[in-house]
Write an enzyme that holds these catalytic residues in place. Structure first.
Site, mmCIF file in Angstrom:
data_model
loop_
_atom_site.group_PDB
_atom_site.id
_atom_site.type_symbol
_atom_site.label_atom_id
_atom_site.label_comp_id
_atom_site.label_asym_id
_atom_site.label_seq_id
_atom_site.Cartn_x
_atom_site.Cartn_y
_atom_site.Cartn_z
ATOM 1 N N GLY A 22 0.819 -1.215 0.000
ATOM 2 C CA GLY A 22 0.000 0.000 0.000
ATOM 3 C C GLY A 22 0.849 1.259 0.000
ATOM 4 C CG HIS A 28 3.500 0.758 -5.239
ATOM 5 N ND1 HIS A 28 3.570 1.861 -4.427
ATOM 6 C CD2 HIS A 28 4.109 -0.242 -4.570
ATOM 7 C CE1 HIS A 28 4.183 1.531 -3.297
ATOM 8 N NE2 HIS A 28 4.528 0.265 -3.360
#
Ligand code: AMP
Length: 271
Positions: A22, A28
């Site tokens: 996260g 990402h």
């Protein structure tokens, strides 16, 4: 998650998995984009894995931005977000741990005892849940990538491990969720990692092959930055993480924040 993945596979659809903790950033999202290009269904997992953090590390204050993460993944068009709880992953009585010997025994493995055991265990469980054809990992965490490749090969997991290049800020700093810990002066100082890698790759391009001299370039560049303290600077083989080869790897503390970065010296430094 496994039921959804089983249904996709029964329909003959290919599945890509992007494991994350996260606090998502463009690094990402580059993995997510690659997964979306190469697979018919994409799962992103978000799990801050407690067993890969050592005592005294930053598990308790690791950055979290659940709403923002969700919005970014929706926007990217992923098919499923897998957010298991700690109890889902490690119910009472769970005692199995996966160890990748060799690669996991140097550098990050020494600096963070138990870290790769935690990584390998969670990755094996995420693969069992999402049943991916391909899983996406960042070159930024080069030793993790090597550990996961070894894990997938050694246990015949049937998952293709796809490596994605490191995404950097304009000044060269590799994107990392941990960059959020840096204050303004530390943020400026943190550019010493990418500067050291650039200087070493320029020397390599000029023909320097002496590992001691390449290591000295890395070390001296970090030591010239007053806010930085060097954890390690090495040049290793990217598959085995033994000394030699052409992958320059760095771990550096900037104040209380520990950052890692790497670059294959055979490749021209970006920018
Ligand atoms: P993390 O959430 O830090 O566990 O990272 C999840 C995945 O994103 C890992 O495979 C990382 O290597 C990858 N990743 C993290 N930072 C970057 C970056 N700057 N560029 C590319 N991939 C990254």
């Amino acid at each position: 998650m496994r039921d959804i993945a089983l249904a996709w596979r029964a329909d003959g659809l290919t599945v890509g998995l992007v494991p994350t903790m996260g606090a998502l950033h463009a690094g990402h999202m580059s993995l997510v984009e690659a997964a979306c290009r190469e697979n018919e269904r994409v799962v992103v997992s978000i799990f801050v894995n407690p067993i890969q953090f050592g005592a005294g590390e930053d598990l308790g204050r690791y950055p979290r931005s659940p709403e923002r993460d969700l919005a970014m993944l929706r926007e990217a068009g992923v098919d499923a977000i897998y957010k298991p709880s700690v109890a889902d992953m490690y119910p009472p009585g769970a005692g199995t741990r996966v160890n990748v010997h060799g690669i996991a025994d140097s550098l990050e493995g020494v600096a963070r005892p138990g870290h790769f055991e935690g990584v390998a265990t969670v990755v094996a469980k995420l693969f069992a849940a999402a049943l991916p054809d391909r899983a996406y990992f960042g070159q930024k965490d080069a030793q993790q990538l090597a550990v996961v490749k070894r894990l997938a090969a050694d246990l015949d997991l049937g998952v293709e491990i796809r490596a994605c290049p490191t995404v950097r800020e304009a000044d060269g700093l590799a994107l990392s969720s941990r960059n959020a810990y840096l204050d303004a002066a530390e943020r400026q100082a943190a550019v010493c990692l990418s500067r050291a890698l650039r200087l070493a790759s320029e020397a390599y391009r000029r023909g320097e092959r002496d590992l001691g001299r390449l290591r000295a370039i890395l070390r001296n560049t970090i030591e010239a930055e007053p806010l930085a303290s060097l954890d390690y600077a090495e040049v290793v083989d990217p598959a085995t993480f033994t000394r030699g080869g052409s992958l320059a790897v760095l771990a550096v503390r900037i104040g209380k924040t520990r950052l890692i970065d790497n670059h294959d010296l055979k490749l021209t430094y970006p920018g």
